[in-house]
Design a protein around this motif. Structure first.
Motif, PDB file in Angstrom:
ATOM      1  N   GLY A  82      10.304 -27.765  39.896  1.00  0.00           N
ATOM      2  CA  GLY A  82      10.972 -28.645  40.857  1.00  0.00           C
ATOM      3  C   GLY A  82      12.480 -28.658  40.685  1.00  0.00           C
ATOM      4  O   GLY A  82      13.228 -28.611  41.671  1.00  0.00           O
ATOM      5  N   ILE A  83      12.946 -28.708  39.438  1.00  0.00           N
ATOM      6  CA  ILE A  83      14.389 -28.742  39.170  1.00  0.00           C
ATOM      7  C   ILE A  83      15.051 -27.439  39.607  1.00  0.00           C
ATOM      8  O   ILE A  83      16.131 -27.441  40.199  1.00  0.00           O
ATOM      9  N   ILE A  84      14.397 -26.308  39.357  1.00  0.00           N
ATOM     10  CA  ILE A  84      14.960 -25.013  39.782  1.00  0.00           C
ATOM     11  C   ILE A  84      15.075 -24.952  41.299  1.00  0.00           C
ATOM     12  O   ILE A  84      16.066 -24.477  41.854  1.00  0.00           O
ATOM     13  N   THR A  85      14.070 -25.476  42.004  1.00  0.00           N
ATOM     14  CA  THR A  85      14.052 -25.408  43.473  1.00  0.00           C
ATOM     15  C   THR A  85      15.096 -26.304  44.120  1.00  0.00           C
ATOM     16  O   THR A  85      15.806 -25.887  45.039  1.00  0.00           O
ATOM     17  N   TYR A  86      15.203 -27.567  43.640  1.00  0.00           N
ATOM     18  CA  TYR A  86      16.020 -28.533  44.365  1.00  0.00           C
ATOM     19  C   TYR A  86      17.391 -28.826  43.750  1.00  0.00           C
ATOM     20  O   TYR A  86      18.277 -29.333  44.441  1.00  0.00           O
ATOM     21  N   LEU A  87      17.580 -28.516  42.475  1.00  0.00           N
ATOM     22  CA  LEU A  87      18.848 -28.847  41.842  1.00  0.00           C
ATOM     23  C   LEU A  87      19.716 -27.640  41.506  1.00  0.00           C
ATOM     24  O   LEU A  87      20.918 -27.782  41.344  1.00  0.00           O
ATOM     25  N   CYS A  88      19.120 -26.444  41.401  1.00  0.00           N
ATOM     26  CA  CYS A  88      19.924 -25.253  41.129  1.00  0.00           C
ATOM     27  C   CYS A  88      20.611 -24.801  42.422  1.00  0.00           C
ATOM     28  O   CYS A  88      20.044 -24.952  43.506  1.00  0.00           O
ATOM     29  N   PRO A  89      21.812 -24.237  42.324  1.00  0.00           N
ATOM     30  CA  PRO A  89      22.491 -23.721  43.525  1.00  0.00           C
ATOM     31  C   PRO A  89      21.640 -22.679  44.235  1.00  0.00           C
ATOM     32  O   PRO A  89      20.953 -21.886  43.601  1.00  0.00           O
ATOM     33  N   LYS A  90      21.702 -22.680  45.583  1.00  0.00           N
ATOM     34  CA  LYS A  90      20.876 -21.753  46.370  1.00  0.00           C
ATOM     35  C   LYS A  90      21.205 -20.300  46.071  1.00  0.00           C
ATOM     36  O   LYS A  90      20.336 -19.426  46.178  1.00  0.00           O
ATOM     37  N   SER A  91      22.467 -20.035  45.709  1.00  0.00           N
ATOM     38  CA  SER A  91      22.879 -18.654  45.440  1.00  0.00           C
ATOM     39  C   SER A  91      22.249 -18.088  44.182  1.00  0.00           C
ATOM     40  O   SER A  91      22.235 -16.880  43.962  1.00  0.00           O
TER      41      SER A  91
END
Length: 310
Positions: free
Chosen positions: A257-266
């Protein structure tokens, strides 16, 4: 940033591209996901039935586990049935309102799971760090309040966020590069400046993902500190075993969840987003009943007794 165009056609439906880039695998994917969905429903239903009918499991820990199983059936049912229909019929369209509804319920179930996992961590903290007061602190009223709060705390905020996202103008392409209406792929199709919407997504993610995760982290720091100070090796092993199942589920769920919603899209592609979404919407609900039953002697014994009745 996408610039608003004067002559654009208003989007009234979206096309869920899903796994359309693998046309030869459609039948195989349908069969695989159908089996997985049945396993999720049966596995979590069995956990609910066992913890409800066996009086030995009428404790706060299993009360929260029962809520978690029920929540995960709903969480999966938001996305998987629609995906199965799309794979079977090859009709990938979803109306504007249906897409908004799917996004809202997906976010609602997801935020509820975050807070419920935090409540379960607090339950383990009280049981291990303050065992003499456990029955007083974690009484029926407190457990009901914690579970109810987990279910309803995010409703007004997530209604507002879903409304905000679907109030954006959508033009040109209506093809969602995903298998359900998640926030990142929907925002990709919006016209105009979506910076405020993206900021809102980060704020809500910090509130409903990071805050419960920090509560869990603090609980487990205190739990581990208490366990390491126990004089008996047997006591340490028993204490760790009661927390290990929950800790595995927390790591899997919050990590993706953290990778999907909190990491930059790039930092990751749309295909990585789809894989991570598959992980926390399908893989984790499949393994949760197995994790809690195989690593928990009380559930294993109750399951054997239940099966022997038949």
């Amino acid at each position: 940033m996408k610039h608003t165009r004067q002559n654009h056609t208003t989007v009234t439906e979206f096309v869920l591209m899903g796994f359309s880039n693998a046309p030869k695998l459609q039948s195989f994917l349908f069969a695989t996901f159908l089996v997985i969905y049945m396993i999720i429903l049966m596995g979590n239903s069995l956990i609910i039935l066992i913890t409800k009918t066996n009086r030995a499991l009428h404790t706060p820990m299993y009360f929260f586990l029962r809520n978690l199983s029920f929540l995960e059936m709903g969480y999966t049912s938001v996305t998987l049935p629609r995906m199965l229909v799309n794979l079977w019929t090859q009709s990938r369209t979803i109306s504007f309102s249906a897409c908004a509804t799917q996004m809202y319920f997906f976010l609602m179930f997801g935020s509820s799971e975050c807070f419920l996992l935090a409540a379960m961590a607090y339950d383990r903290y009280v049981a291990i760090c303050n065992p003499l007061q456990y029955s007083i602190i974690m009484d029926n009223k407190t457990c009901l309040q914690m579970a109810a709060s987990s279910w309803i705390i995010g409703i007004p905020v997530l209604i507002g966020q879903t409304y905000q996202i679907f109030s954006l103008p959508f033009c040109d392409s209506n093809k969602l590069n995903h298998f359900f209406c998640d926030i990142p792929p929907v925002l990709e199709l919006a016209c105009g400046d979506t910076a405020m919407n993206e900021l809102s997504v980060y704020a809500v993610a910090l509130l409903f993902v990071t805050a419960p995760f920090l509560l869990i982290l603090v609980s487990y720091i205190k739990i581990i500190s208490t366990i390491l100070n126990l004089p008996s090796a047997t006591g340490r092993h028993k204490a760790f075993s009661t927390c290990s199942s929950h800790l595995i589920v927390v790591t899997l769920f919050f990590g993706s969840g953290i990778i999907t919603y909190l990491c930059p899209k790039s930092s990751h592609s749309a295909d990585v987003d789809k894989f991570l979404s598959l992980f926390y919407t399908i893989v984790i609900p499949v393994f949760n009943p197995m994790i809690y039953s195989l690593r928990n002697k009380e559930v294993t014994v109750a399951l054997k007794k239940f099966l022997l009745r038949f």
